[in-house]
Motif scaffolding. Structure first.
Motif, PDB file in Angstrom:
ATOM      1  N   LYS A 284       0.826  -1.217   0.000  1.00  0.00           N
ATOM      2  CA  LYS A 284       0.000   0.000   0.000  1.00  0.00           C
ATOM      3  C   LYS A 284       0.854   1.258   0.000  1.00  0.00           C
ATOM      4  O   LYS A 284       0.574   2.238   0.709  1.00  0.00           O
ATOM      5  N   VAL A 285       1.899   1.247  -0.816  1.00  0.00           N
ATOM      6  CA  VAL A 285       2.758   2.427  -0.939  1.00  0.00           C
ATOM      7  C   VAL A 285       2.899   2.763  -2.420  1.00  0.00           C
ATOM      8  O   VAL A 285       2.838   1.890  -3.279  1.00  0.00           O
ATOM      9  N   GLN A 286       3.064   4.038  -2.709  1.00  0.00           N
ATOM     10  CA  GLN A 286       3.342   4.513  -4.070  1.00  0.00           C
ATOM     11  C   GLN A 286       2.402   3.865  -5.099  1.00  0.00           C
ATOM     12  O   GLN A 286       2.828   3.319  -6.116  1.00  0.00           O
ATOM     13  N   LEU A 287       1.100   3.949  -4.815  1.00  0.00           N
ATOM     14  CA  LEU A 287       0.123   3.236  -5.637  1.00  0.00           C
ATOM     15  C   LEU A 287       0.064   3.756  -7.075  1.00  0.00           C
ATOM     16  O   LEU A 287      -0.183   2.983  -8.009  1.00  0.00           O
ATOM     17  N   GLY A 312      -5.341  -6.196 -11.198  1.00  0.00           N
ATOM     18  CA  GLY A 312      -6.510  -6.254 -10.327  1.00  0.00           C
ATOM     19  C   GLY A 312      -6.176  -5.914  -8.897  1.00  0.00           C
ATOM     20  O   GLY A 312      -6.958  -5.235  -8.205  1.00  0.00           O
ATOM     21  N   TRP A 313      -5.020  -6.343  -8.437  1.00  0.00           N
ATOM     22  CA  TRP A 313      -4.640  -6.072  -7.050  1.00  0.00           C
ATOM     23  C   TRP A 313      -4.333  -4.588  -6.836  1.00  0.00           C
ATOM     24  O   TRP A 313      -4.659  -4.016  -5.800  1.00  0.00           O
ATOM     25  N   VAL A 314      -3.700  -3.971  -7.838  1.00  0.00           N
ATOM     26  CA  VAL A 314      -3.478  -2.515  -7.754  1.00  0.00           C
ATOM     27  C   VAL A 314      -4.819  -1.785  -7.700  1.00  0.00           C
ATOM     28  O   VAL A 314      -5.011  -0.869  -6.891  1.00  0.00           O
ATOM     29  N   ALA A 315      -5.765  -2.198  -8.545  1.00  0.00           N
ATOM     30  CA  ALA A 315      -7.094  -1.571  -8.544  1.00  0.00           C
ATOM     31  C   ALA A 315      -7.766  -1.738  -7.184  1.00  0.00           C
ATOM     32  O   ALA A 315      -8.414  -0.810  -6.675  1.00  0.00           O
TER      33      ALA A 315
END
Length: 385
Positions: A284-287, A312-315
């Motif tokens: 959960k950093v620099q998304l 999908g995981w980034v979304a």
């Protein structure tokens, strides 16, 4: 850190998604017929195996060996799939068929030259038969190892490589030694293997690192890679492997440094972009950068289910739940991998679709009960299967 899968050949869309769907449906219809072309059935069976659909792959191969029982490679592939399914007796039955066809006195005579006709199926050369026999010996060793018969496994490996010089065989022999607690001897065996070409030195390092990883000795594996990277500072495979271990050891600064170096050396390497982007998102950093990195990976390697999973995981981390669900469904359909299933289940859970989430998690657990991502996800969400 999630696994990075081997890319699968994408079905050409020619600008329309429906075309790909129709083509896949047509292939399945052809394979449902008894007279389906053997080459098509073989290609489909291999693809199914590559995407961990082992039961479906075995079904196709069972049909294939009925129509082409003389093809040793079909029996070997069937045995390998049965071993993946941990079906020892079925694997042994297939391997006996393969070995019977590679016995020296079972080899067909070379056909007489004829200008008028040619055989429908080429007779395998002795070189191919010897290679098949070696592969059958290797699989027999794996089979006996699965049954807990390590001495028998070692005997098969000796038959596969009596001169103790083939990396694939000796790596398996080293693993058997390590299982017996002879780790020092196993590592010495790998390091003593001859190097006939420059790349062999790197292959030996990778084999030793994999051995240490399997034993859970991650810090020692990292040390081996650190030494190797000093010797081969621009080898992006070694740097990538070291980055993956750094992530396992929660040495995130080292992981980022190593992956950014891989990207600098090999800017067309999709796995490096994907791994770095996924790691940033997972922590959960620099998304924003994470999304850019994974989109770059997807551009370099379209339709790869592991990269689609990362998208999908980034979304999901950016709270774009609808996008996340669409992407993860697509990834899981293309490759029902346990880790992808863990991610899809979490997004379904977050959207209140808990029954479907539990179903996906149960499917994923059946494939790999020890998967770390799945276990952590279930524990964190308090989901009981």
């Amino acid at each position: 850190m999630r696994r990075v899968g081997i890319g699968e050949p994408a079905i050409e869309r020619h600008g329309a998604e429906q075309h790909g769907v129709d083509r896949r449906s047509h292939v399945r219809q052809r394979l449902g017929r008894a007279d389906a072309p053997p080459l098509l059935r073989l290609a489909y069976a291999r693809r199914l195996a590559a995407t961990q659909r082992f039961e479906e792959s075995a079904t196709q191969l069972d049909e294939l060996v009925k129509v082409q029982p003389e093809q040793t490679g079909h029996w070997i592939l069937l045995a390998a799939v049965r071993l993946e399914m941990r079906q020892a007796d079925a694997a042994e039955a297939a391997l006996k068929q393969a070995l019977a066809r590679t016995e020296p006195d079972a080899r067909p005579p070379a056909p007489a030259a004829s200008a008028a006709s040619a055989p429908a199926d080429p007779v395998p050369s002795d070189a191919n038969l010897d290679k098949d026999r070696e592969q059958a010996f290797l699989l027999m060793a794996q089979l006996e190892d699965l049954r807990g018969k390590r001495q028998e496994a070692a005997r098969w490996l000796e038959r596969a490589d009596p001169r103790h010089e083939k990396m694939s065989v000796q790596s398996q022999r080293a693993r058997l030694l390590a299982q017996q607690g002879k780790v020092t001897e196993a590592r010495a065996l790998l390091r003593s293997l001859p190097e006939s070409e420059p790349r062999d030195a790197i292959t030996k390092v990778q084999a030793e690192v994999q051995l240490l990883r399997d034993l859970g000795q991650l810090a020692e594996a990292y040390k081996v890679l650190d030494e190797a990277s000093a010797r081969f500072p621009d080898d992006n495979e070694l740097l990538y492997d070291q980055a993956m271990l750094a992530d396992k050891l929660q040495r995130y600064a080292d992981m980022e440094r190593l992956l950014r170096r891989v990207i600098e050396i090999a800017p067309d390497n999709p796995n490096a972009y994907n791994a770095l982007g996924y790691s940033l998102a997972d922590r959960k950093v620099q998304l924003t950068e994470a999304r850019t990195l994974v989109e770059k990976a997807a551009a370099l390697k379209p339709d790869d289910p592991f990269i689609t999973d990362s998208l999908g995981w980034v979304a999901f981390r950016q709270n774009r739940l609808d996008d996340a669900l669409k992407l993860l469904r697509e990834a899981y359909t293309a490759r029902p991998d346990t880790e992808i299933g863990a991610h899809l289940g979490e997004v379904l859970w977050a959207k209140g679709l808990k029954d479907e989430a539990l179903r996906v998690w149960r499917e994923s657990q059946a494939r790999d009960r020890d998967n770390e991502t799945l276990k952590e996800t279930l524990q964190r969400l308090g989901a009981a299967l």
